[in-house]
Design a protein around this motif. Sequence first.
Motif, PDB file in Angstrom:
ATOM      1  N   MET A 169      96.106 110.684  83.685  1.00 55.47           N
ATOM      2  CA  MET A 169      96.690 109.339  83.787  1.00 55.47           C
ATOM      3  C   MET A 169      95.694 108.377  84.411  1.00 55.47           C
ATOM      4  N   LEU A 170      94.969 108.824  85.425  1.00 58.99           N
ATOM      5  CA  LEU A 170      93.974 107.965  86.076  1.00 58.99           C
ATOM      6  C   LEU A 170      92.894 107.548  85.084  1.00 58.99           C
ATOM      7  N   LYS A 171      92.400 108.507  84.320  1.00 65.67           N
ATOM      8  CA  LYS A 171      91.381 108.202  83.313  1.00 65.67           C
ATOM      9  C   LYS A 171      91.931 107.223  82.271  1.00 65.67           C
ATOM     10  N   GLU A 172      93.164 107.429  81.825  1.00 63.13           N
ATOM     11  CA  GLU A 172      93.783 106.573  80.808  1.00 63.13           C
ATOM     12  C   GLU A 172      93.890 105.126  81.279  1.00 63.13           C
ATOM     13  N   TYR A 173      94.351 104.925  82.519  1.00 61.99           N
ATOM     14  CA  TYR A 173      94.550 103.561  83.012  1.00 61.99           C
ATOM     15  C   TYR A 173      93.219 102.889  83.346  1.00 61.99           C
ATOM     16  N   ALA A 174      92.250 103.645  83.846  1.00 61.80           N
ATOM     17  CA  ALA A 174      90.933 103.057  84.114  1.00 61.80           C
ATOM     18  C   ALA A 174      90.274 102.630  82.811  1.00 61.80           C
ATOM     19  N   ASP A 175      90.391 103.462  81.780  1.00 61.49           N
ATOM     20  CA  ASP A 175      89.819 103.115  80.477  1.00 61.49           C
ATOM     21  C   ASP A 175      90.551 101.928  79.862  1.00 61.49           C
ATOM     22  N   GLY A 176      91.859 101.881  80.057  1.00 55.60           N
ATOM     23  CA  GLY A 176      92.634 100.755  79.531  1.00 55.60           C
ATOM     24  C   GLY A 176      92.201  99.437  80.139  1.00 55.60           C
ATOM     25  N   ALA A 177      91.934  99.457  81.453  1.00 55.31           N
ATOM     26  CA  ALA A 177      91.478  98.229  82.124  1.00 55.31           C
ATOM     27  C   ALA A 177      90.106  97.811  81.636  1.00 55.31           C
ATOM     28  N   ALA A 178      89.276  98.789  81.263  1.00 56.00           N
ATOM     29  CA  ALA A 178      87.912  98.501  80.817  1.00 56.00           C
ATOM     30  C   ALA A 178      87.851  98.151  79.339  1.00 56.00           C
ATOM     31  N   GLY A 179      88.935  98.401  78.625  1.00 54.06           N
ATOM     32  CA  GLY A 179      88.927  98.145  77.188  1.00 54.06           C
ATOM     33  C   GLY A 179      88.088  99.156  76.426  1.00 54.06           C
ATOM     34  N   GLY A 180      87.946 100.339  76.994  1.00 51.61           N
ATOM     35  CA  GLY A 180      87.130 101.398  76.398  1.00 51.61           C
ATOM     36  C   GLY A 180      86.788 102.404  77.471  1.00 51.61           C
ATOM     37  N   ASP A 181      85.712 103.138  77.289  1.00 53.86           N
ATOM     38  CA  ASP A 181      85.317 104.128  78.290  1.00 53.86           C
ATOM     39  C   ASP A 181      84.886 103.422  79.573  1.00 53.86           C
ATOM     40  N   SER A 182      85.607 103.661  80.646  1.00 47.58           N
ATOM     41  CA  SER A 182      85.330 102.992  81.919  1.00 47.58           C
ATOM     42  C   SER A 182      84.174 103.628  82.683  1.00 47.58           C
ATOM     43  N   GLY A 183      83.802 104.834  82.285  1.00 51.50           N
ATOM     44  CA  GLY A 183      82.756 105.537  83.019  1.00 51.50           C
ATOM     45  C   GLY A 183      83.258 106.194  84.288  1.00 51.50           C
ATOM     46  N   ILE A 184      84.576 106.201  84.510  1.00 50.80           N
ATOM     47  CA  ILE A 184      85.121 106.844  85.697  1.00 50.80           C
ATOM     48  C   ILE A 184      84.912 108.347  85.611  1.00 50.80           C
ATOM     49  N   SER A 185      84.621 108.959  86.752  1.00 45.84           N
ATOM     50  CA  SER A 185      84.498 110.410  86.843  1.00 45.84           C
ATOM     51  C   SER A 185      85.617 110.914  87.744  1.00 45.84           C
ATOM     52  N   VAL A 186      86.655 111.495  87.145  1.00 33.93           N
ATOM     53  CA  VAL A 186      87.801 111.987  87.907  1.00 33.93           C
ATOM     54  C   VAL A 186      87.487 113.395  88.386  1.00 33.93           C
ATOM     55  N   VAL A 187      87.449 113.585  89.705  1.00 35.49           N
ATOM     56  CA  VAL A 187      87.024 114.857  90.284  1.00 35.49           C
ATOM     57  C   VAL A 187      88.167 115.502  91.058  1.00 35.49           C
ATOM     58  N   LYS A 188      88.097 116.810  91.146  1.00 37.00           N
ATOM     59  CA  LYS A 188      89.120 117.594  91.850  1.00 37.00           C
ATOM     60  C   LYS A 188      88.695 117.744  93.304  1.00 37.00           C
ATOM     61  N   LYS A 189      89.028 116.743  94.105  1.00 35.30           N
ATOM     62  CA  LYS A 189      88.632 116.703  95.505  1.00 35.30           C
ATOM     63  C   LYS A 189      89.828 116.357  96.381  1.00 35.30           C
ATOM     64  N   ARG A 190      89.726 116.740  97.642  1.00 38.09           N
ATOM     65  CA  ARG A 190      90.764 116.372  98.617  1.00 38.09           C
ATOM     66  C   ARG A 190      90.753 114.864  98.831  1.00 38.09           C
ATOM     67  N   TRP A 191      89.580 114.300  98.937  1.00 35.81           N
ATOM     68  CA  TRP A 191      89.384 112.848  99.009  1.00 35.81           C
ATOM     69  C   TRP A 191      87.978 112.543  98.543  1.00 35.81           C
ATOM     70  N   VAL A 192      87.755 111.305  98.160  1.00 38.65           N
ATOM     71  CA  VAL A 192      86.474 110.924  97.583  1.00 38.65           C
ATOM     72  C   VAL A 192      86.037 109.571  98.133  1.00 38.65           C
ATOM     73  N   ASP A 193      84.782 109.495  98.562  1.00 39.13           N
ATOM     74  CA  ASP A 193      84.152 108.216  98.867  1.00 39.13           C
ATOM     75  C   ASP A 193      83.487 107.756  97.583  1.00 39.13           C
ATOM     76  N   GLY A 194      84.061 106.733  96.949  1.00 33.29           N
ATOM     77  CA  GLY A 194      83.573 106.270  95.666  1.00 33.29           C
ATOM     78  C   GLY A 194      82.458 105.255  95.746  1.00 33.29           C
ATOM     79  N   GLY A 195      81.948 105.013  96.949  1.00 29.83           N
ATOM     80  CA  GLY A 195      80.857 104.058  97.106  1.00 29.83           C
ATOM     81  C   GLY A 195      81.341 102.631  97.280  1.00 29.83           C
ATOM     82  N   GLU A 196      80.419 101.700  97.272  1.00 34.76           N
ATOM     83  CA  GLU A 196      80.720 100.299  97.552  1.00 34.76           C
ATOM     84  C   GLU A 196      80.646  99.442  96.300  1.00 34.76           C
ATOM     85  N   THR A 197      81.466  98.399  96.287  1.00 34.90           N
ATOM     86  CA  THR A 197      81.371  97.393  95.243  1.00 34.90           C
ATOM     87  C   THR A 197      80.152  96.521  95.511  1.00 34.90           C
ATOM     88  N   GLU A 198      79.837  95.629  94.570  1.00 32.87           N
ATOM     89  CA  GLU A 198      78.703  94.732  94.767  1.00 32.87           C
ATOM     90  C   GLU A 198      78.863  93.881  96.020  1.00 32.87           C
TER      91      GLU A 198
END
Length: 235
Positions: free
Chosen positions: A152-181
Amino acid sequence: MASTLKVGIFIYAGADIMDFSGPVEVYSTRPPPGTPQVFSVETFAHTNPVGGGDSAALVYVPGASFAEVEQRLGTYDILVVPGAHPDVLAKFITSEEGRATLALLRRFAALPPREEARWRILQSVCSGSVILGAAGVLAGRRATTHHTCYDMLKEYADGAAGGDSGISVVKKRWVDGGETEAGVRIVNAGGVSSGIDASLWIAEMVGGEEVFRFTEKIMEFERRGEGQAWGFAPV
């Protein structure tokens, strides 16, 4: 840390109770004696009260309205977005309130940290990352969610991007996804109780080890590591 970090915790009907109450507990725990307050916590919502009807397990009176938070969004250093059952999420995201929430998250992700605070963090818990994905702020990032919602996460991220969002959904307890610009750090917690682990990690990151250890001890909760996702061996 030079300034108390203001935490805004978003709540809505049908949101999982521990998703937001876990972070509330971490961020509202008093620091060690003689240590400055690290966090100031406020809940906010589109409605007042929140709950009732089909969401009557608990009924909440938020500390602020959604409109008030919109007006002073730049004063918040951390926003926490809880998750819910996938059916609740799908209905919420397409609602008028949901669209306003997605717009708020996009604005927040583009706001540089306050100079006196030095941190700005967008945090989701459980399937709350689906809301972040729908807002388009997880494109090109590592992210996690409840183990039942990876697709579901991949589907909604791709939907917002209008295609492949490049999101990498990982099996983790928590994730630091880095910083925005703009310098906003994005942190996702996995399912439900993972929000406590992620919040304790944030408490250590911004407040230091003494604050983290003290909070962990007061809560009598042993933080689990990033790799300890539900149903998977630590990595």
